[in-house]
Design an enzyme around this catalytic site. Sequence first.
Site, PDB file in Angstrom:
ATOM      1  CG  HIS A   1      -0.587   0.752  -4.437  1.00  0.00           C
ATOM      2  ND1 HIS A   1      -0.755   0.489  -5.771  1.00  0.00           N
ATOM      3  CD2 HIS A   1      -0.742  -0.427  -3.798  1.00  0.00           C
ATOM      4  CE1 HIS A   1      -1.001  -0.798  -5.936  1.00  0.00           C
ATOM      5  NE2 HIS A   1      -0.994  -1.389  -4.748  1.00  0.00           N
TER       6      HIS A   1
ATOM      7  CB  THR B   1      -0.904   0.015   1.259  1.00  0.00           C
ATOM      8  OG1 THR B   1      -1.670  -1.175   1.252  1.00  0.00           O
ATOM      9  CG2 THR B   1      -1.817   1.213   1.296  1.00  0.00           C
TER      10      THR B   1
END
Length: 354
Positions: free
Chosen positions: A47, A44
């Site tokens: 990202h 995450t």
Amino acid sequence: MCGTMKAIVKKESAYGAVLTDMPIPEINDHEVMIRVKATSICGTDVHIYNWDDWAKGRIKAPYIFGHEFTGEIVKVGKQVTRAKIGDYVSAETHIVCNQCNMCLTGQQHLCQDTNILGVDMDGCFAEFVKVPEQNVWQNPSDMPVELASIQEPLGNAVHTVLHTPVSGKSVAIFGCGPIGLMAIAVAKSAGAVQVFAIDKNEYRLELAQKMGANHIVDIGKEDPVVKIRQLTRLEGADVICEMSGHPAAINQALEACTNGGKVNILSLPERPVTIDITNQIVFRGLTVQGITGRKMFETWRQVSDLLRTKTIDVQPVVTHTLPFEDFKEGFELMRKGTCGKVVLVMPSYQRGKK
Ligand SMILES: [Zn+2]
Ligand SMILES: [Zn+2]
């Protein structure tokens, strides 16, 4: 407590991040302040670092990101009752509302008003982080910080694998990032008779072997559906854990499942994926289950016990332990995929000491 602290900040709505001074947060009555000892980089966070479409839609810069960590409580709010200054803790990263139907029926991981640490609010890539007391998880004093920091993603692996009974079953894990790698150990320890590890990254497939996978499938070289069928009486695997997020792999994952089998999906494909519901799911009686977060706190208990009793060894997944200030090197490793888990250790904490 006032003053500033070092933090890795997503300063602008663009690629990258900077190490800079930020104000030390203030705590509310029901929160605790934790001095971070170690933090780890999650997919995450990559990202967010890359500033991809998902990040653009969800993240509001400037803010401090990061959500996996361990540390020591240094301050507690007035209404904190159990947590104490000096406690060695990690934390559940989903901050839930305690009021919705899901929360009130013991399914807080499905809370309809969840905020995620380091995604929707300032996170733990910093010297200090604050969390509600109810999110605190106490660690045994002898747990190494590298392991204490990765309990949150290990919880994702445990939640995904143990959602379905795997004892005596064939389990196929699509995607051997750190969570997929940890899922191999979890499936083996829970009695899976054979575990398939599927990826195209050689570095990670080698780690998959170390983690105890029975069959390694390099999708660049062979078809996972054919290989899995060959080794399961042409039927397919009983349980699939989808951790790749890749559209082609998701189709292969469904195809590689036996009729009546279970497909547990943890991955977050960047875009909608086309699947043939009629032929891949309905006529074959598959159960497809989305997996989000960790059950609070059943999964944390399982994770803690698996580590404490040394039922699983996830140490090989932690391939890099770097000083906090070398976070850019950590992100480069993650972007290239030439690593397992990358743990960043704070300057105030010297390795070997709790
Ligand atoms: Zn994470
Ligand atoms: Zn809720």
